[in-house]
Motif scaffolding. Structure first.
Motif, PDB file in Angstrom:
ATOM      1  N   UNK A 176       0.807  -1.193   0.000  1.00  0.00           N
ATOM      2  CA  UNK A 176       0.000   0.000   0.000  1.00  0.00           C
ATOM      3  C   UNK A 176       0.847   1.252   0.000  1.00  0.00           C
ATOM      4  N   UNK A 177       1.113   1.746  -1.174  1.00  0.00           N
ATOM      5  CA  UNK A 177       1.792   3.019  -1.319  1.00  0.00           C
ATOM      6  C   UNK A 177       0.892   4.100  -0.711  1.00  0.00           C
ATOM      7  N   UNK A 178       1.469   4.987   0.102  1.00  0.00           N
ATOM      8  CA  UNK A 178       0.675   6.008   0.778  1.00  0.00           C
ATOM      9  C   UNK A 178      -0.138   6.869  -0.180  1.00  0.00           C
ATOM     10  N   UNK A 179       0.444   7.217  -1.299  1.00  0.00           N
ATOM     11  CA  UNK A 179      -0.283   8.047  -2.269  1.00  0.00           C
ATOM     12  C   UNK A 179      -1.479   7.297  -2.843  1.00  0.00           C
ATOM     13  N   UNK A 180      -1.326   6.006  -3.097  1.00  0.00           N
ATOM     14  CA  UNK A 180      -2.432   5.203  -3.627  1.00  0.00           C
ATOM     15  C   UNK A 180      -3.516   5.052  -2.567  1.00  0.00           C
ATOM     16  N   UNK A 203      -7.320   6.393  -3.114  1.00  0.00           N
ATOM     17  CA  UNK A 203      -8.488   5.516  -3.026  1.00  0.00           C
ATOM     18  C   UNK A 203      -9.461   6.027  -1.965  1.00  0.00           C
ATOM     19  N   UNK A 204      -8.936   6.423  -0.822  1.00  0.00           N
ATOM     20  CA  UNK A 204      -9.802   6.831   0.283  1.00  0.00           C
ATOM     21  C   UNK A 204     -10.411   8.222   0.122  1.00  0.00           C
ATOM     22  N   UNK A 205      -9.773   9.083  -0.668  1.00  0.00           N
ATOM     23  CA  UNK A 205     -10.273  10.457  -0.744  1.00  0.00           C
ATOM     24  C   UNK A 205     -10.649  10.929  -2.139  1.00  0.00           C
ATOM     25  N   UNK A 243      -8.512   6.898   9.259  1.00  0.00           N
ATOM     26  CA  UNK A 243      -8.344   7.889  10.328  1.00  0.00           C
ATOM     27  C   UNK A 243      -6.963   8.572  10.297  1.00  0.00           C
ATOM     28  N   UNK A 244      -6.000   7.969   9.650  1.00  0.00           N
ATOM     29  CA  UNK A 244      -4.642   8.522   9.562  1.00  0.00           C
ATOM     30  C   UNK A 244      -4.523   9.649   8.551  1.00  0.00           C
ATOM     31  N   UNK A 245      -5.539   9.905   7.774  1.00  0.00           N
ATOM     32  CA  UNK A 245      -5.459  10.867   6.683  1.00  0.00           C
ATOM     33  C   UNK A 245      -5.494  12.326   7.109  1.00  0.00           C
ATOM     34  N   UNK A 246      -5.774  12.593   8.344  1.00  0.00           N
ATOM     35  CA  UNK A 246      -5.891  13.992   8.812  1.00  0.00           C
ATOM     36  C   UNK A 246      -4.728  14.841   8.435  1.00  0.00           C
TER      37      UNK A 246
END
Length: 148
Positions: free
Chosen positions: A16-20, A24-26, A145-148
């Motif tokens: 899971x690349x952080x950018x991907x 996907x989530x946003x 939840x880590x996306x803040x």
């Protein structure tokens, strides 16, 4: 960060690349088909679907029982869903996950997410080759939840 090599081998701990994950989530849309979601409160899919809903996602249950879960009508298969889905979240055994990824491509989904413990390197490669974003062996309920 783990890597799927050209020969299909998987080197490790994450896919899971952080950018991907963030995209996907946003950015890919809010309709998530959750394959393996039923009314069994003891299954991880049930709780993860609740978290996704709290973060504004529409969760569409996909399970042979086609149960209504968390207020959303269920469908027996991805092909039975009469509207577009953005992300297919996969809560099935790794041996079955590749077929679900292929169905997600056929359905026109924009991304596939294999849950923690769901690993199929060949399916990852096929899905990425088809132009979809993909995350493997991660949980969106942990990541969102880590996306803040």
């Amino acid at each position: 960060m783990a890597v799927v090599h050209g020969d299909g081998s998987y080197d490790g701990d994450d896919h899971g690349d952080e950018a991907v994950i963030r995209r996907i989530l946003t950015g890919l849309g809010d309709t998530w088909a959750v394959v393996g979601l039923s009314n069994n409160r003891n299954r991880a899919a049930y709780g993860v679907a609740q978290v996704l809903q709290r973060f504004g996602k529409r969760v569409v249950p996909v399970h042979p029982k086609a149960e209504t879960v968390h207020g959303e009508r269920g469908y027996a298969s991805l092909a039975d869903i009469p509207f577009d889905v953005d992300v297919v979240d996969v809560f099935v055994n790794s041996d079955l996950a590749g077929a679900v990824a292929d169905e997600a491509v056929a359905k026109g989904a924009r991304a596939v997410w294999f849950q923690l413990g769901v690993v199929d390197e060949a399916a990852y490669n096929r899905t990425r080759a088809a132009g979809l974003d993909m995350v493997m062996d991660h949980c969106p309920a942990i990541e969102i939840p880590r996306l803040d």
